[in-house]
Motif scaffolding. Structure first.
Motif, PDB file in Angstrom:
ATOM      1  N   GLY A   4       0.819  -1.200   0.000  1.00 43.06           N
ATOM      2  CA  GLY A   4       0.000   0.000   0.000  1.00 43.06           C
ATOM      3  C   GLY A   4       0.852   1.248   0.000  1.00 43.06           C
ATOM      4  O   GLY A   4       2.079   1.217   0.041  1.00 43.06           O
ATOM      5  N   TRP A   5       0.134   2.375  -0.014  1.00 44.41           N
ATOM      6  CA  TRP A   5       0.833   3.657  -0.044  1.00 44.41           C
ATOM      7  C   TRP A   5       1.667   3.870   1.220  1.00 44.41           C
ATOM      8  O   TRP A   5       2.739   4.431   1.188  1.00 44.41           O
ATOM      9  CB  TRP A   5      -0.181   4.789  -0.195  1.00 44.41           C
ATOM     10  CG  TRP A   5      -0.780   4.854  -1.566  1.00 44.41           C
ATOM     11  CD1 TRP A   5      -0.673   3.901  -2.546  1.00 44.41           C
ATOM     12  CD2 TRP A   5      -1.568   5.903  -2.109  1.00 44.41           C
ATOM     13  NE1 TRP A   5      -1.343   4.304  -3.655  1.00 44.41           N
ATOM     14  CE2 TRP A   5      -1.908   5.530  -3.422  1.00 44.41           C
ATOM     15  CE3 TRP A   5      -2.029   7.118  -1.627  1.00 44.41           C
ATOM     16  CZ2 TRP A   5      -2.681   6.319  -4.252  1.00 44.41           C
ATOM     17  CZ3 TRP A   5      -2.803   7.914  -2.446  1.00 44.41           C
ATOM     18  CH2 TRP A   5      -3.119   7.521  -3.745  1.00 44.41           C
ATOM     19  N   GLY A   6       1.134   3.390   2.361  1.00 42.19           N
ATOM     20  CA  GLY A   6       1.900   3.520   3.594  1.00 42.19           C
ATOM     21  C   GLY A   6       3.199   2.739   3.539  1.00 42.19           C
ATOM     22  O   GLY A   6       4.248   3.202   3.986  1.00 42.19           O
ATOM     23  N   GLY A   7       3.142   1.522   2.955  1.00 37.02           N
ATOM     24  CA  GLY A   7       4.360   0.728   2.805  1.00 37.02           C
ATOM     25  C   GLY A   7       5.347   1.370   1.869  1.00 37.02           C
ATOM     26  O   GLY A   7       6.561   1.343   2.104  1.00 37.02           O
ATOM     27  N   TYR A 219      -6.310   5.015 -10.567  1.00 39.37           N
ATOM     28  CA  TYR A 219      -6.227   6.409 -10.126  1.00 39.37           C
ATOM     29  C   TYR A 219      -7.517   7.167 -10.430  1.00 39.37           C
ATOM     30  O   TYR A 219      -7.885   8.088  -9.688  1.00 39.37           O
ATOM     31  CB  TYR A 219      -5.028   7.092 -10.782  1.00 39.37           C
ATOM     32  CG  TYR A 219      -3.722   6.721 -10.145  1.00 39.37           C
ATOM     33  CD1 TYR A 219      -3.207   7.455  -9.080  1.00 39.37           C
ATOM     34  CD2 TYR A 219      -3.001   5.618 -10.572  1.00 39.37           C
ATOM     35  CE1 TYR A 219      -2.003   7.109  -8.476  1.00 39.37           C
ATOM     36  CE2 TYR A 219      -1.796   5.260  -9.978  1.00 39.37           C
ATOM     37  CZ  TYR A 219      -1.312   6.011  -8.930  1.00 39.37           C
ATOM     38  OH  TYR A 219      -0.126   5.665  -8.329  1.00 39.37           O
ATOM     39  N   GLY A 220      -8.214   6.802 -11.523  1.00 36.54           N
ATOM     40  CA  GLY A 220      -9.465   7.479 -11.841  1.00 36.54           C
ATOM     41  C   GLY A 220     -10.547   7.205 -10.815  1.00 36.54           C
ATOM     42  O   GLY A 220     -11.269   8.114 -10.399  1.00 36.54           O
ATOM     43  N   VAL A 225     -13.654   9.268  -6.081  1.00 36.00           N
ATOM     44  CA  VAL A 225     -14.074   9.181  -4.678  1.00 36.00           C
ATOM     45  C   VAL A 225     -13.538  10.363  -3.881  1.00 36.00           C
ATOM     46  O   VAL A 225     -14.274  11.006  -3.111  1.00 36.00           O
ATOM     47  CB  VAL A 225     -13.596   7.851  -4.060  1.00 36.00           C
ATOM     48  CG1 VAL A 225     -13.868   7.828  -2.561  1.00 36.00           C
ATOM     49  CG2 VAL A 225     -14.281   6.675  -4.733  1.00 36.00           C
ATOM     50  N   VAL A 226     -12.256  10.684  -4.060  1.00 31.38           N
ATOM     51  CA  VAL A 226     -11.661  11.791  -3.306  1.00 31.38           C
ATOM     52  C   VAL A 226     -12.317  13.112  -3.695  1.00 31.38           C
ATOM     53  O   VAL A 226     -12.600  13.960  -2.842  1.00 31.38           O
ATOM     54  CB  VAL A 226     -10.136  11.845  -3.542  1.00 31.38           C
ATOM     55  CG1 VAL A 226      -9.530  13.065  -2.872  1.00 31.38           C
ATOM     56  CG2 VAL A 226      -9.476  10.576  -3.006  1.00 31.38           C
ATOM     57  N   MET A 227     -12.567  13.295  -4.994  1.00 32.61           N
ATOM     58  CA  MET A 227     -13.220  14.533  -5.418  1.00 32.61           C
ATOM     59  C   MET A 227     -14.639  14.621  -4.888  1.00 32.61           C
ATOM     60  O   MET A 227     -15.101  15.705  -4.484  1.00 32.61           O
ATOM     61  CB  MET A 227     -13.227  14.630  -6.941  1.00 32.61           C
ATOM     62  CG  MET A 227     -13.745  15.966  -7.440  1.00 32.61           C
ATOM     63  SD  MET A 227     -13.510  16.197  -9.206  1.00 32.61           S
ATOM     64  CE  MET A 227     -13.785  17.972  -9.324  1.00 32.61           C
ATOM     65  N   SER A 228     -15.349  13.497  -4.884  1.00 29.04           N
ATOM     66  CA  SER A 228     -16.702  13.492  -4.320  1.00 29.04           C
ATOM     67  C   SER A 228     -16.668  13.880  -2.842  1.00 29.04           C
ATOM     68  O   SER A 228     -17.492  14.678  -2.379  1.00 29.04           O
ATOM     69  CB  SER A 228     -17.341  12.116  -4.500  1.00 29.04           C
ATOM     70  OG  SER A 228     -17.476  11.799  -5.866  1.00 29.04           O
ATOM     71  N   ALA A 732     -13.251   1.539  -5.085  1.00 32.83           N
ATOM     72  CA  ALA A 732     -11.917   2.023  -5.464  1.00 32.83           C
ATOM     73  C   ALA A 732     -10.799   1.395  -4.641  1.00 32.83           C
ATOM     74  O   ALA A 732      -9.690   1.215  -5.148  1.00 32.83           O
ATOM     75  CB  ALA A 732     -11.859   3.545  -5.334  1.00 32.83           C
ATOM     76  N   TRP A 733     -11.068   1.055  -3.374  1.00 28.18           N
ATOM     77  CA  TRP A 733      -9.985   0.572  -2.511  1.00 28.18           C
ATOM     78  C   TRP A 733     -10.133  -0.899  -2.107  1.00 28.18           C
ATOM     79  O   TRP A 733      -9.151  -1.629  -2.086  1.00 28.18           O
ATOM     80  CB  TRP A 733      -9.898   1.443  -1.252  1.00 28.18           C
ATOM     81  CG  TRP A 733      -9.001   2.632  -1.428  1.00 28.18           C
ATOM     82  CD1 TRP A 733      -7.649   2.662  -1.303  1.00 28.18           C
ATOM     83  CD2 TRP A 733      -9.402   3.951  -1.785  1.00 28.18           C
ATOM     84  NE1 TRP A 733      -7.170   3.930  -1.558  1.00 28.18           N
ATOM     85  CE2 TRP A 733      -8.223   4.740  -1.853  1.00 28.18           C
ATOM     86  CE3 TRP A 733     -10.616   4.560  -2.045  1.00 28.18           C
ATOM     87  CZ2 TRP A 733      -8.249   6.089  -2.172  1.00 28.18           C
ATOM     88  CZ3 TRP A 733     -10.639   5.910  -2.354  1.00 28.18           C
ATOM     89  CH2 TRP A 733      -9.467   6.651  -2.418  1.00 28.18           C
ATOM     90  N   VAL A 734     -11.357  -1.318  -1.755  1.00 30.01           N
ATOM     91  CA  VAL A 734     -11.539  -2.673  -1.248  1.00 30.01           C
ATOM     92  C   VAL A 734     -11.541  -3.694  -2.376  1.00 30.01           C
ATOM     93  O   VAL A 734     -10.890  -4.745  -2.290  1.00 30.01           O
ATOM     94  CB  VAL A 734     -12.840  -2.775  -0.428  1.00 30.01           C
ATOM     95  CG1 VAL A 734     -13.041  -4.204   0.083  1.00 30.01           C
ATOM     96  CG2 VAL A 734     -12.805  -1.789   0.737  1.00 30.01           C
TER      97      VAL A 734
END
Length: 738
Positions: A4-7, A219-220, A225-228, A732-734
């Motif tokens: 993930g991004w954290g890793g 990324y789309g 989701v982030v924009m929403s 988007a994530w799960v």
């Protein structure tokens, strides 16, 4: 193994720990010279990464670490009130809560550039492992941001003259809200998520190769989701804020964000069927590049002063930089599209008639593109009109009212602002409602899980007939309207279409719910249901519920004015409608406010009022809401523009509220008190009153307005958007992890 991004972030830091420690020591022991030198070092490492591909991974990590250290340094200066830094002096204040001090990282132009460069550097490291042009594309986008940071960096020292004038300027009082820490970074993150696949999109256009589809899907979806989430938080913030008072009003920046959302939604609908040699081989990568250019263009609209916007807080320093980046992206998209013509596409065996499913996808893609282009046209026409100094033909009607209570120069200024940007909400609603009806019926037909085509078309036709029947006979939405709305003169013409929309939306939501339900999963479709069918159905249903509620709230809004006398009105029930009473407590003692600087040196005055709302019934009155609202600060009403008409216009039009704030700070503000109900919301706008003077004069003859606005179905706007957001997060994530 994909982490993930954290890793990824952990690996970047650990792999260059010694280098990062050296940078931290250098920067902290020699500020601000060390911080400025670190900016040059970041640019140097990025340029070296282009020249030494073998060392690119290490150099990109080093660039990211330098920018991360600089970002932490700026956060440290903001948190510790280091006003000898001009950026901190200009945007922060000692009595701000810590989270707002840190939120000033994106509170000004220079800090925002640093934040954007940091995010792009992180994505450059992630994209370095991707094949083809994906990695170099992000590096090329990071380059102008680093050049811009060298020109507009946040580590300039405050001059002696500035410090001698005031010890600090303070944060814009309008921004001293919790949402300041959430809304801007979500929008900025969205725009950078849209930039990341740009290099891969160019490769997909020119060569028909590369990982663009995978990157665009990943990324789309995350960007949507982030924009929403960013738009929802911004709408909630605007709804509670004294500058807005409503969740949407087609502000230039809102319109630019709407364009980005439309383009993003358009190409997301076609990505599952995209093939580099067949379906959407040219249109979708090109649209992805246009969306990235529109994202930078949206930030450009925020900073450009030609159109009046209540979002314009960051200044105009990087207008040329953003114009260059947006123009370069658009130019690259056009050149890549022209080069793609040389590439022959494989001829797929196509049926004589296009399939129903394929037709729906095309309608979704090009329908959203059309909406985005409409927004582009409105913005472009307004900018061209401002450039050529061509005013609009018809000024707003309320100019005749404010001319009686406002100075001539103030009225002229407001007319100039409206001539640059003025959107007729009624006309927009007339356009939107029929479009949404068509979308609801077509979308309901698409999602209805019925295999027999004749039966499916029969149900859709029946839904259309029921919608017409609702509009012609039952008309259930009429009881929400009492003839006092902002658009009351023209709203009645929308009643028929709005009631018809109710039937179409019920059909759409029912079909989406059936589509998302676990019905008919006996033939090995369990995986498809979990990973695609259920979240897609719920996302679309939530968006449609939210859109319907938003249109109802904008079209059927009502308002009434209650005249009261202060201070006699304190501590006693005031009737504000046939159902509600409100009781205002005497304002609390002045306290030091978080935010604006006061010339007295004691901090800005902030006064709040306790408010209680009662529901009147046969057995008496029952309290249904209790809270506080911002009542007054130490800035008084502008001389010559006070009075009941001014209060009404201030709550009805955000440009009037902004223009009436004098540059010398002698102005007032108020926040609405909001009651949220299942059927409708009430906004109670209290006037800003010099209550200390009234008490001193022992008079109760001063008459003021309390403005009460009623927005139907507002809670369903948040329920619908919240449902769509939760389903989008899962999608988007799960789903990718499963």
């Amino acid at each position: 193994m994909v982490t993930g991004w954290g890793g990824k972030l952990r690996d970047m830091i650990l792999s260059s720990g010694i280098v990062s420690l050296a940078i931290v020591l250098f920067v902290l022991l020699a500020p601000p010279e060390g911080e400025i030198a670190a900016l040059y070092l970041a640019l140097l490492t990025l340029l070296t990464a282009f020249l030494l591909p073998a060392r690119r991974a290490l150099l990109l990590r080093l660039t990211f670490l330098i920018l991360m250290v600089l970002s932490f340094c700026l956060l440290y200066h903001l948190g510790r009130d280091h006003f000898h830094y001009a950026y901190v002096w200009l945007y922060s204040a000692p009595d701000l809560p810590l989270y707002l001090k840190l939120a000033n990282l994106w509170g000004g132009e220079e800090g925002t550039l640093l934040f954007l460069a940091l995010l792009l550097a992180f994505f450059a490291v992630r994209m370095d492992r991707q094949p083809g042009w994906a990695g170099p594309g992000v590096m090329l986008l990071l380059l102008p941001f680093l050049f811009g940071l060298l020109i507009w960096h946040p580590f300039q020292e405050t001059s002696a003259a500035q410090l001698a004038t005031v010890p600090y300027q303070g944060m814009n009082a309008h921004l001293t809200k919790f949402w300041m820490a959430i809304h801007p970074p979500l929008i900025f993150l969205t725009y950078l998520l849209l930039l990341v696949p740009s290099g891969a999109a160019v490769e997909a256009l020119v060569r028909g190769t590369g990982p663009w589809k995978v990157l665009a899907i990943s990324y789309g979806r995350k960007a949507w989701v982030v924009m929403s989430a960013g738009l929802i938080s911004g709408m909630w913030w605007a709804y509670e804020d004294y500058f807005y008072g409503q969740f949407w009003h087609w502000d230039p920046v809102q319109t630019a964000a709407f364009v980005v959302w439309c383009f993003l939604t358009a190409y997301l609908h076609g990505l599952r069927s995209y093939h580099p040699d067949r379906a959407h081989a040219r249109s979708l990568p090109f649209l992805g590049l246009v969306t990235a250019a529109a994202a930078i263009g949206s930030m450009l609209v925020t900073r450009n002063g030609e159109l009046v916007s209540s979002h314009r807080y960051l200044g105009e320093t990087s207008v040329a930089l953003l114009l260059f980046i947006s123009g370069a992206l658009l130019s690259v998209a056009i050149v890549a599209l022209l080069l793609s013509i040389r590439r022959r596409l494989a001829r797929a065996a196509r049926p004589v008639l296009i399939s129903e499913s394929r037709l729906m996808i095309h309608l979704a893609i090009w329908g959203f593109v059309g909406l985005g282009l409409m927004g582009c046209y409105v913005l472009g026409e307004a900018y061209l009109r401002a450039l050529l100094e061509v005013p609009k033909d018809k000024p707003p009607i309320f100019f005749a009212l404010i001319a009686n209570v406002s100075p001539a120069d103030f009225v002229a200024l407001l007319k100039e602002q409206h001539s640059r940007w003025s959107v007729d909400n009624f006309t927009m609603n007339q356009i939107l409602v029929p479009l949404v009806i068509a979308v609801a019926l077509i979308g309901g037909h698409r999602f209805l899980p019925v295999n027999r085509r004749g039966m499916k078309w029969g149900i859709t036709l029946g839904a259309a007939v029921v919608s017409v029947g609702l509009a012609s006979y039952l008309q259930p939405l009429q009881h929400f309207y009492d003839g006092t709305g902002v658009t009351s003169g023209a709203t009645r013409r929308n009643f028929y279409q709005l009631n018809m929309l109710l039937g179409a939306v019920v059909y759409f939501c029912g079909a989406s719910l059936l589509y998302a339900s676990p019905i008919g999963l006996r033939r090995g479709k369990e995986k498809a249901y979990i990973t695609y069918i259920a979240p897609v159905g719920l996302i679309h249903m939530g968006v449609m519920i939210g859109l319907f509620a938003a249109l109802c709230a904008m079209i059927l809004d009502t308002q009434r004015v209650v005249k009261v006398s202060f201070p006699a009105a304190y501590d006693r029930p005031l009737t504000i409608s046939d159902r509600y009473q409100i009781e205002l407590r005497r304002p609390s003692a002045p306290t030091a406010a978080a935010g604006a600087y006061s010339a007295s040196g004691t901090g800005a005055l902030k006064t709040v009022t306790d408010v209680k709302l009662y529901l009147k019934g046969e057995g008496g009155a029952t309290m249904v809401r209790q809270g506080q609202t911002l009542y007054q600060d130490d800035r008084q009403a502008v001389s010559g523009v006070s009075g009941a008409i001014r209060q009404y216009c201030e709550a009805a039009d955000y440009r009037f509220a902004r223009a009436s704030r004098a540059d010398d700070g002698k102005s007032h503000m108020l926040n609405p008190f909001i009651y949220r109900g299942l059927g409708y919301d009430l906004q109670v706008w209290l006037p800003a009153i010099d209550y200390l003077a009234l008490d001193a004069e022992k008079t109760s003859s001063a008459e003021y307005n309390i403005l009460v606005k009623r927005f139907p179905l507002m809670i369903w706007l948040w329920i619908g958007l919240g449902l769509s957001l939760l389903a989008g997060i899962y999608y988007a994530w799960v789903v990718p992890r499963r």
